[in-house]
Design a protein around this motif. Structure first.
Motif, PDB file in Angstrom:
ATOM      1  N   HIS A  95     -59.523 -17.788  67.212  1.00  0.00           N
ATOM      2  CA  HIS A  95     -60.548 -18.159  68.191  1.00  0.00           C
ATOM      3  C   HIS A  95     -60.546 -19.667  68.384  1.00  0.00           C
ATOM      4  CE1 HIS A  95     -64.415 -17.414  70.214  1.00  0.00           C
ATOM      5  NE2 HIS A  95     -64.752 -18.603  69.771  1.00  0.00           N
ATOM      6  N   ARG A  96     -60.613 -20.097  69.612  1.00  0.00           N
ATOM      7  CA  ARG A  96     -60.678 -21.561  69.847  1.00  0.00           C
ATOM      8  C   ARG A  96     -62.136 -22.006  69.705  1.00  0.00           C
ATOM      9  NH1 ARG A  96     -61.109 -25.048  74.313  1.00  0.00           N
ATOM     10  NH2 ARG A  96     -61.280 -23.314  75.762  1.00  0.00           N
ATOM     11  N   ALA A  97     -62.477 -22.388  68.504  1.00  0.00           N
ATOM     12  CA  ALA A  97     -63.879 -22.703  68.205  1.00  0.00           C
ATOM     13  C   ALA A  97     -64.187 -24.166  68.526  1.00  0.00           C
ATOM     14  CB  ALA A  97     -64.178 -22.404  66.746  1.00  0.00           C
ATOM     15  N   ASP A  98     -64.629 -24.414  69.732  1.00  0.00           N
ATOM     16  CA  ASP A  98     -65.061 -25.768  70.107  1.00  0.00           C
ATOM     17  C   ASP A  98     -66.538 -25.697  70.498  1.00  0.00           C
ATOM     18  OD1 ASP A  98     -64.806 -24.365  72.449  1.00  0.00           O
ATOM     19  OD2 ASP A  98     -63.785 -25.947  73.575  1.00  0.00           O
ATOM     20  N   CYS A  99     -67.339 -25.264  69.531  1.00  0.00           N
ATOM     21  CA  CYS A  99     -68.748 -24.949  69.800  1.00  0.00           C
ATOM     22  C   CYS A  99     -69.514 -26.081  70.486  1.00  0.00           C
ATOM     23  CB  CYS A  99     -69.463 -24.578  68.508  1.00  0.00           C
ATOM     24  SG  CYS A  99     -68.814 -23.079  67.760  1.00  0.00           S
ATOM     25  N   CYS A 102     -68.877 -25.772  74.143  1.00  0.00           N
ATOM     26  CA  CYS A 102     -68.762 -24.420  74.694  1.00  0.00           C
ATOM     27  C   CYS A 102     -70.023 -24.040  75.467  1.00  0.00           C
ATOM     28  CB  CYS A 102     -68.523 -23.427  73.550  1.00  0.00           C
ATOM     29  SG  CYS A 102     -68.379 -21.729  74.104  1.00  0.00           S
ATOM     30  N   GLN A 104     -71.328 -21.291  75.818  1.00  0.00           N
ATOM     31  CA  GLN A 104     -72.122 -20.233  75.192  1.00  0.00           C
ATOM     32  C   GLN A 104     -72.866 -20.716  73.951  1.00  0.00           C
ATOM     33  OE1 GLN A 104     -72.478 -17.670  76.783  1.00  0.00           O
ATOM     34  NE2 GLN A 104     -72.872 -15.860  75.545  1.00  0.00           N
ATOM     35  N   SER A 105     -72.600 -21.937  73.536  1.00  0.00           N
ATOM     36  CA  SER A 105     -73.193 -22.447  72.293  1.00  0.00           C
ATOM     37  C   SER A 105     -74.713 -22.277  72.321  1.00  0.00           C
ATOM     38  CB  SER A 105     -72.823 -23.918  72.120  1.00  0.00           C
ATOM     39  OG  SER A 105     -73.101 -24.311  70.810  1.00  0.00           O
ATOM     40  N   CYS A 108     -74.418 -17.671  71.407  1.00  0.00           N
ATOM     41  CA  CYS A 108     -73.198 -16.959  71.039  1.00  0.00           C
ATOM     42  C   CYS A 108     -73.418 -16.142  69.763  1.00  0.00           C
ATOM     43  CB  CYS A 108     -72.091 -17.989  70.826  1.00  0.00           C
ATOM     44  SG  CYS A 108     -70.593 -17.293  70.147  1.00  0.00           S
ATOM     45  N   LEU A 110     -71.073 -14.699  67.917  1.00  0.00           N
ATOM     46  CA  LEU A 110     -70.073 -15.040  66.906  1.00  0.00           C
ATOM     47  C   LEU A 110     -70.530 -16.280  66.128  1.00  0.00           C
ATOM     48  CD1 LEU A 110     -67.294 -14.549  65.640  1.00  0.00           C
ATOM     49  CD2 LEU A 110     -66.298 -15.913  67.487  1.00  0.00           C
ATOM     50  N   GLN A 111     -71.025 -17.251  66.860  1.00  0.00           N
ATOM     51  CA  GLN A 111     -71.533 -18.484  66.238  1.00  0.00           C
ATOM     52  C   GLN A 111     -72.725 -18.157  65.332  1.00  0.00           C
ATOM     53  OE1 GLN A 111     -73.771 -21.048  68.917  1.00  0.00           O
ATOM     54  NE2 GLN A 111     -72.501 -22.791  68.342  1.00  0.00           N
ATOM     55  N   LYS A 147     -61.332 -17.503  73.826  1.00  0.00           N
ATOM     56  CA  LYS A 147     -62.623 -17.250  73.161  1.00  0.00           C
ATOM     57  C   LYS A 147     -62.886 -15.748  73.004  1.00  0.00           C
ATOM     58  CE  LYS A 147     -64.057 -21.631  73.431  1.00  0.00           C
ATOM     59  NZ  LYS A 147     -64.939 -22.192  74.432  1.00  0.00           N
ATOM     60  N   THR A 203     -69.482 -13.837  73.290  1.00  0.00           N
ATOM     61  CA  THR A 203     -68.937 -15.186  73.048  1.00  0.00           C
ATOM     62  C   THR A 203     -68.830 -15.938  74.380  1.00  0.00           C
ATOM     63  OG1 THR A 203     -66.634 -14.621  73.428  1.00  0.00           O
ATOM     64  CG2 THR A 203     -67.489 -14.153  71.231  1.00  0.00           C
ATOM     65  N   GLY A 204     -68.090 -17.015  74.367  1.00  0.00           N
ATOM     66  CA  GLY A 204     -67.905 -17.787  75.596  1.00  0.00           C
ATOM     67  C   GLY A 204     -66.659 -17.367  76.368  1.00  0.00           C
TER      68      GLY A 204
END
Ligand code: SF4
Ligand code: SF4
Ligand code: SF4
Ligand code: FES
Length: 443
Positions: A95-99, A102, A104-105, A108, A110-111, A147, A203-204
């Motif tokens: 997952h490209r986690a760039d919270c 993002c 969706q932060s 989200c 998942l977050q 994502k 997620t986003g």
């Protein structure tokens, strides 16, 4: 009939006709995490986050388990917690986690679960997220394969509820993703821009195209007169965004918030909903008298119109020729400032519509709806975008006093509201299985 009960974490949990153990737990105040389950869609059982342990020590997915009288399960044993932790680590490793940046932060799942189960770093070094390009072809939503956790909620929403099936699982292994078939972009498919896939995406990976910066730019431009109209359902959807009871009308607070944001003129789309019913009623009477083919379908919903254009062009002659309430109000606003005696002309007016549906972003861009080469609506924001604007401005929405919309286009009868909740929109849309939920899957 004797009450049925199952035992979850040692607690007696009564149930009736719940679909699965996940629902029984939630109805009894026990939250089992889930990423691929939605109560309105078929069960997939793919994410494995909802695993619970039975008396024999076996793990099983709560979303796929039938509730039974006397059944015993545990939701947070060592085994369950370890399994959840590993599942989340696996998901994050691809997952490209760039919270921080993002869209969706903060919303989200998942977050949220990574925080809840203390998954601070991926266990697997190799970052294998999907590098397929972003799909920005739709004016309504953006798809970001990097994502995507392959939960399939969007696929089921689009196929089972919207009856469109514009997206599906494609490719295999590390390259697996959700996308339109044959490498097409969303705009090349039957997608109607309804945004329901974004509403269920945890997620986003599918997000609504937010245009908040454009709105701030115009609000801070002294040469622009920002005129905002808001749709009937926005006044009820907004309450929930601020922790108020869902569906509580907050019209007065909405108008005050818009004024405090710096909006110059606030109008209510209910007025043009009145006009829509007058136009459509007159058109219907003409069709009836002339023996034209019936039923006549409303033209109010842009998602529905796109669906007819793309999938049922034979129905087009039965669609009303009246403009949607949003576009009619846009025309009235342009005309009002064209005719006004003050220094602000039509060119300085920035016409914004707050709408419950992402498909309105597409409608506003349709060249056929331009007048004298100009769009009637410059910008469409969803209820969610308005809530973000209000929060960014630090406005205490809950405690705002009430205000009235401006004259002369702020007055209306209740007829437009009746049109929205009874005949016109609802019946026409349901007829083809295309459902409008005001941006929420459960509305
Ligand atoms: S989708 Fe969720 S976890 Fe992934 S970057 Fe966005 S906020 Fe973070
Ligand atoms: S916007 Fe609507 S039609 Fe398009 S992919 Fe999403 S759910 Fe399907
Ligand atoms: S795009 Fe979102 S809803 Fe669809 S499969 Fe990926 S994560 Fe799930
Ligand atoms: S929610 Fe049960 S497997 Fe995903």
């Amino acid at each position: 009939m004797a009450e049925k009960k199952m035992i979850i974490d040692g607690i007696e949990c009564p149930f009736t006709d719940e679909r699965n153990v996940l629902e029984v737990a939630r109805n009894n105040g026990i939250d089992i995490p889930s990423l691929c389950y939605c109560e309105n869609l078929s069960i997939y059982g793919g994410c494995r986050l909802c695993l619970v342990e039975n008396e024999r020590g076996a793990l099983d997915a709560a979303c796929s388990m039938q509730p039974k009288n006397g059944l015993v399960v545990y939701t947070h044993t060592k085994k369950v917690l370890e399994s959840r932790h590993t599942t989340l680590q696996l998901l994050l490793s691809s997952h490209r986690a760039d919270c921080l940046t993002c869209e969706q932060s903060g919303h989200c799942k998942l977050q949220e679960y990574a925080h809840r189960y203390n998954v601070v770093e991926p266990r697997f070094d190799e970052n294998t997220y999907n590098h397929e390009r972003l799909d920005v072809s739709s004016p309504c939503i953006t798809r970001d394969p990097s994502k995507c956790i392959l939960c399939g909620l969007c696929v089921r929403m689009c196929a089972e509820v919207q009856n469109i099936a514009a997206i599906d699982f494609v490719k295999r292994g590390k390259k697996a993703m959700v996308a339109p078939a044959f490498g097409k972009m969303l705009v090349e498919t039957g997608c109607v821009g309804c945004g329901q896939c974004a509403a269920v995406c945890p997620t986003g990976a599918i997000v609504i195209n937010r245009q908040i910066p454009e709105m701030w730019k115009m609000l801070n431009d002294p040469n622009k007169r920002v005129v905002v109209q808001y749709a009937p359902s926005v006044r009820v959807g907004l309450a929930e965004e601020f922790g108020m009871p869902a569906n509580e009308p907050v019209t007065g607070k909405l108008v005050t918030a818009l004024k405090r944001l710096g909006v110059d003129v606030v109008y209510d789309t209910n007025l043009s909903a009145d006009l829509t019913i007058m136009e459509e009623s007159a058109e219907f009477m003409e069709k009836l008298k002339s023996g034209a083919k019936l039923p006549m379908f409303t033209s109010c919903c842009p998602g529905w119109i796109q669906h007819v254009e793309k999938a049922h062009p034979e129905l087009m002659p039965q669609v009303s020729t009246a403009g949607s309430p949003m576009e009619m109000m846009g025309a009235l606003i342009r005309q009002q400032f064209n005719n006004s005696n003050d220094s602000v002309g039509d060119d300085d007016v920035y016409s914004v519509a707050i709408m419950p549906c992402t498909a309105k972003k597409f409608e506003a861009q349709r060249p056929e709806l331009e007048k004298d080469g100009k769009r009637l609506i410059d910008l469409v924001l969803t209820t969610d975008e308005l809530a973000r604007l209000i929060k960014a401005a630090g406005i205490d929405f809950k405690n705002l006093p009430d205000s009235e919309p401006d004259s002369p286009l702020g007055d209306y009868t209740g007829a437009g509201v009746i049109f929205g909740v009874t005949g016109g929109v609802t019946e026409a849309v349901r007829h083809q299985g295309l459902h409008c939920h005001g941006g929420r899957p459960d509305a």
